[in-house]
Scaffold this motif. Structure first.
Motif, PDB file in Angstrom:
ATOM      1  N   LEU A  83       0.820  -1.204  -0.049  1.00  0.00           N
ATOM      2  CA  LEU A  83       0.072  -0.046   0.142  1.00  0.00           C
ATOM      3  C   LEU A  83       1.031   1.165   0.192  1.00  0.00           C
ATOM      4  O   LEU A  83       0.309   2.275  -0.811  1.00  0.00           O
ATOM      5  CB  LEU A  83      -0.850   0.004   1.233  1.00  0.00           C
ATOM      6  N   VAL A  84       2.032   1.187   0.738  1.00  0.00           N
ATOM      7  CA  VAL A  84       2.864   2.299   0.842  1.00  0.00           C
ATOM      8  C   VAL A  84       4.314   1.755   0.722  1.00  0.00           C
ATOM      9  O   VAL A  84       4.451   0.686   1.157  1.00  0.00           O
ATOM     10  CB  VAL A  84       2.828   2.987   2.192  1.00  0.00           C
ATOM     11  N   ASP A  86       7.006   2.264   2.099  1.00  0.00           N
ATOM     12  CA  ASP A  86       7.685   1.738   3.414  1.00  0.00           C
ATOM     13  C   ASP A  86       6.865   0.733   4.199  1.00  0.00           C
ATOM     14  O   ASP A  86       7.200   0.793   5.661  1.00  0.00           O
ATOM     15  CB  ASP A  86       8.315   2.932   4.354  1.00  0.00           C
ATOM     16  N   GLN A  87       5.833   0.008   3.606  1.00  0.00           N
ATOM     17  CA  GLN A  87       5.294  -0.764   4.449  1.00  0.00           C
ATOM     18  C   GLN A  87       5.260  -2.048   3.938  1.00  0.00           C
ATOM     19  O   GLN A  87       5.812  -2.356   2.546  1.00  0.00           O
ATOM     20  CB  GLN A  87       3.614  -0.390   4.294  1.00  0.00           C
ATOM     21  N   HIS A 177      -3.444  -7.345   9.710  1.00  0.00           N
ATOM     22  CA  HIS A 177      -2.547  -8.178   8.820  1.00  0.00           C
ATOM     23  C   HIS A 177      -3.546  -8.778   7.769  1.00  0.00           C
ATOM     24  O   HIS A 177      -3.277  -8.483   6.415  1.00  0.00           O
ATOM     25  CB  HIS A 177      -1.341  -9.129   9.053  1.00  0.00           C
ATOM     26  N   THR A 180      -4.788  -5.631   6.034  1.00  0.00           N
ATOM     27  CA  THR A 180      -3.984  -5.188   5.014  1.00  0.00           C
ATOM     28  C   THR A 180      -3.740  -6.003   3.549  1.00  0.00           C
ATOM     29  O   THR A 180      -3.421  -5.655   2.456  1.00  0.00           O
ATOM     30  CB  THR A 180      -2.521  -4.740   5.760  1.00  0.00           C
ATOM     31  N   SER A 183      -6.562  -5.226   1.687  1.00  0.00           N
ATOM     32  CA  SER A 183      -6.658  -3.831   0.886  1.00  0.00           C
ATOM     33  C   SER A 183      -5.529  -4.016  -0.250  1.00  0.00           C
ATOM     34  O   SER A 183      -5.543  -3.193  -1.313  1.00  0.00           O
ATOM     35  CB  SER A 183      -5.828  -3.040   1.862  1.00  0.00           C
TER      36      SER A 183
END
Lengths: 202, 202
Positions: A83-84, A86-87, A177, A180, A183
């Motif tokens: 999603l980003v 640094d994730q 988690h 996520t 997503s």
């Protein structure tokens, strides 16, 4: 009848992991479908007669190979999607969901578990990871979990009693988690919805 | 001591909603900070002497106004941000987290609650929504929830007994929207991490 510590954790995690497996399945199906659709609309020639028919026959083997390559390429992209910047990526989210479930059983139940190398790189390996985790969860004796309610659980410099470990840490962490992962798939166009996330109720 | 139905739901939701409020706070702080940083690096002149000093003084009022406008603009963007085009925005996720918690109390506890118009358009209004929800959750008698364990709960054409409604529907649904709100903020550069998501443990 009130809930035991076991009841609010292990079966919930098993259910959630099965759901995760289903979400991944939809993801790979979609990658395969998208890849094939692209091939069908961009690479196959119209059926115009005998000669073309022969060409098509000859190209079937090549087409299958391309389908496999497209599928492999699509899956590689999806599995490392995030999603980003640094994730963690999809692989990471599956690993963490698996660990949130597994480590509750290890820490509260005081049982050993197989550890994972965290090197999954394909959907097949993620499915294997999930299955292994479910098998481990199913193997624990509910009493092992229930008797840890007031035990002091220490991990990574943190400390909570067993029941708080479950309710304040393991359960929200597991759903974090799971959501996520959902997503990431959703963002990448996989056709899933809330009903897929909640899974089958009974 | 096993968990009551109340214990695994209402306090968990109150904790989660407070966490959500904290996440939103970090979001608005960040929008404010980002907006001001942009102004500071792009709009203010260097301090070069008396005349410039006078100009700066005169511009302070204008600067404050611009800061407010930038903040308002940043907040408007953040509040309607979403992960995917066809998924709900940040406002929607907060509304749904509030409803997941509120409707469990309404349906299991058989109590009336204030309904919301779902027209929140500012962070202030989202905070108000969250506070109202927490106040409602805190007002319910635990016994009202606990006695619904075996009741048949029907909603939107679905049907589950009370305990399953909590474990298979309300809890995962609540965490789903909490995590999605987190992910939207995270994606938009708000500096939050897992510790913020889990909130304070005790």
């Amino acid at each position: 009848m009130p809930f035991s510590l076991y009841e609010i954790t292990v079966p919930v995690f098993i259910h959630g992991l099965k759901t995760l497996s289903h979400l991944l399945d939809v993801g790979t199906e979609q990658v395969k479908f998208d890849g094939e659709s692209k091939l069908i609309t961009s690479r196959l020639v119209e059926d115009q007669g005998d000669l073309v028919f022969q060409v098509q026959k000859a190209s079937d083997a090549a087409r299958l190979l391309v389908v496999r390559l497209v599928k492999f390429d699509g899956e590689s992209k999806l599995i490392t999607s995030r999603l980003v910047e640094d994730q963690g990526d999809l692989v990471f989210q599956v690993q963490k969901a698996s660990d949130a479930a597994r480590l509750l059983v290890v820490r509260l139940g005081k049982v050993e578990s197989a550890t994972f190398a965290n090197d999954e790189a394909t959907f097949e390996q993620l499915h294997a990871r999930i299955s292994e985790t479910i098998k481990f969860l199913e193997s624990v004796d509910p009493k092992q979990i229930d008797q840890a309610e007031s035990d002091i659980i220490e991990w990574n410099g943190q400390k909570l009693i067993g029941s708080a470990y479950a309710v304040q840490f393991a359960i929200p962490n597991f759903y974090f988690h799971l959501t996520t992962a959902y997503s990431i798939l959703r963002k990448d166009g996989v056709q899933i919805g809330k009903a897929d996330f909640l899974g089958k109720k009974n």
